[in-house]
Design a protein around this motif. Structure first.
Motif: not given
Length: 104
Positions: A34, A86, A92
């Motif tokens: 993230k 992301n 990801l």
């Protein structure tokens, strides 16, 4: 042995692996958590981007950000401005193929 075998890391940590970099193509394996991303850049070849897991948030040229989930394959033309990131909690993971191989 005729074939050459390459191994991709299996990680949840940020990774940008140059798996194959030869005169034919560039094959990269990327992992982002993230709020991780790539710097904004222009594609230096035709780019084929496969989302393996997670959700890709990508802005191309001046269009709004689009999102693509696992199983999506994007074809991005040469000299396209790219913003890859992301923004989601899930890791990801991408496979990126550049063909033909960039000359630089």
């Amino acid at each position: 042995m005729i074939e050459k075998v390459f191994k991709l890391s299996q990680t949840n940590e940020k990774a940008i692996e140059k798996v194959i970099f030869d005169e034919n193509l560039h094959y990269l394996h990327m992992v982002f958590n993230k709020d991780e991303d790539l710097p904004e850049h222009l594609s230096n070849s035709n780019v084929y981007m496969t989302v393996i897991r997670g959700k890709l948030s990508i802005g191309l040229d001046e269009q709004e950000i689009h999102e693509y989930g696992a199983g999506s394959l994007l074809k991005i033309p040469f000299q396209t401005k790219m913003n890859v990131r992301n923004v989601h909690d899930e890791t990801l993971e991408l496979i990126v193929v550049k063909a033909p191989a960039p000359r630089s």
